[in-house]
Design a protein around this motif. Structure first.
Motif, short mmCIF file in Angstrom:
data_model
loop_
_atom_site.label_atom_id
_atom_site.label_comp_id
_atom_site.label_asym_id
_atom_site.label_seq_id
_atom_site.Cartn_x
_atom_site.Cartn_y
_atom_site.Cartn_z
N PHE A 21 6.68 1.90 5.43
CA PHE A 21 5.42 1.20 5.71
C PHE A 21 4.32 2.12 6.25
CE2 PHE A 21 8.32 -2.22 5.16
CZ PHE A 21 7.55 -3.15 4.49
N GLN A 22 4.63 3.38 6.42
CA GLN A 22 3.58 4.33 6.79
C GLN A 22 2.75 4.61 5.55
OE1 GLN A 22 4.83 7.37 9.94
NE2 GLN A 22 6.55 7.25 8.53
N VAL A 23 1.45 4.65 5.71
CA VAL A 23 0.62 4.82 4.53
C VAL A 23 -0.12 6.14 4.48
CG1 VAL A 23 0.32 2.38 4.06
CG2 VAL A 23 -1.27 3.53 5.60
N GLY A 24 -0.39 6.73 5.59
CA GLY A 24 -1.17 7.97 5.57
C GLY A 24 -0.91 8.80 6.79
N ILE A 46 0.87 -1.18 0.00
CA ILE A 46 0.00 0.00 0.00
C ILE A 46 0.90 1.23 0.00
CG2 ILE A 46 -1.80 1.26 1.23
CD1 ILE A 46 -2.52 -1.48 2.56
N TRP A 47 0.91 1.94 -1.11
CA TRP A 47 1.77 3.10 -1.23
C TRP A 47 1.09 4.31 -0.62
CZ3 TRP A 47 3.39 2.66 -7.08
CH2 TRP A 47 4.15 1.50 -7.24
N GLY A 48 1.69 4.79 0.45
CA GLY A 48 1.11 5.95 1.14
C GLY A 48 2.07 7.13 1.12
N TRP A 49 1.49 8.30 1.20
CA TRP A 49 2.30 9.51 1.08
C TRP A 49 3.26 9.70 2.25
CZ3 TRP A 49 1.25 14.56 3.45
CH2 TRP A 49 0.23 14.54 4.41
N PHE A 50 3.02 9.09 3.41
CA PHE A 50 3.95 9.22 4.52
C PHE A 50 5.15 8.28 4.36
CE2 PHE A 50 1.59 12.26 6.70
CZ PHE A 50 2.25 12.64 7.85
#
Length: 178
Positions: A47-50, A22-26
Motif C-alpha cells: 500500500f505504499q505508493v511513493g 494506486i500502484w506505487g514504486w514503493f
C-alpha cells in the motif's frame, strides 16, 4: 532496497488479497522495475505508493525529540497549570470541563448560549478555538509551546468579545466546520 513497514493495522490474512488501486514504486516487489505491470510485495507494504515524506518524517522526529526532552510529567503539570489559569481568567463563562485538572486534559471547555458566534469572533481575533455541541467553546492549550502570556492574551480577547458583544456580528446558525 525495500522499506519494511511494521505489521500493524490490516489483518495479515487479508494483506495479499486486498487490492491497492494506486500502484506505487514503493509497493512494488522489484522497486526499480518500472514496468507496465505491477507485482506488489506480499505484506502491507504493497500500500505504499511513493517516496516516504522525508521532511514530514524529520519534523515528526524532531517533535518527538523535543517532547521527550521536555518530559511527559513536566508537560502534564504545565497543562494543568495552563488550563487552571484559563479558568481563572474566564469571567462571564460557565465551565463545562471538569474542575479537577487530572480529568480535563490540555483543554478547557466553556458553556455559553452563543458559543458558535463567540468561536467565530475568536477566530477573527486570532485565537483558534473549537465549537462543540451543545453550546460549548473549547480552547486547547498545548503545553509544549503555549506560554502563560498566550493564555492571558487569548482570554483577554475572549473577554473583550464578550464585553463588547462583537460576537453578535457573526451568524448565529452553526456551520459544519468549527
Amino acid at each position: 532496497m525495500h522499506v519494511q513497514v511494521p505489521q500493524r493495522g490490516a489483518r495479515r490474512d487479508l494483506q495479499q488479497r486486498l487490492r491497492q488501486p494506486i500502484w506505487g514504486w514503493f509497493g512494488q516487489r522489484d522497486q526499480f522495475a518500472m514496468g507496465a505491470g505491477y507485482d506488489p510485495v506480499e505484506s502491507i507494504g504493497r500500500f505504499q505508493v511513493g517516496t516516504p515524506p522525508i521532511l514530514g518524517g524529520y519534523a515528526a522526529l524532531e517533535g518527538a525529540r523535543i517532547t521527550a526532552e521536555a518530559g511527559i510529567r513536566s508537560l502534564y503539570d504545565k497543562s494543568a497549570e495552563l488550563t487552571s489559569y484559563a479558568i481563572q481568567l474566564s469571567d462571564g463563562l460557565t465551565l463545562a470541563s471538569p474542575v479537577d485538572p487530572a480529568r480535563r486534559g490540555s483543554h478547557v471547555t466553556f458553556h455559553h448560549p452563543q458559543a458558535w458566534q463567540i468561536c467565530q469572533a475568536l477566530k477573527a481575533a486570532g485565537v483558534v478555538p473549537d465549537f462543540r455541541t451543545p453550546e460549548r467553546l473549547r480552547i486547547g492549550l498545548a503545553p509544549l509551546y503555549t506560554r502563560f502570556v498566550d493564555v492571558w492574551e487569548g482570554m483577554a480577547r475572549l473577554r473583550d468579545i464578550l464585553t463588547s458583544g462583537s460576537y453578535r456580528a457573526f451568524a448565529a446558525a452553526a456551520g459544519r466546520v468549527t
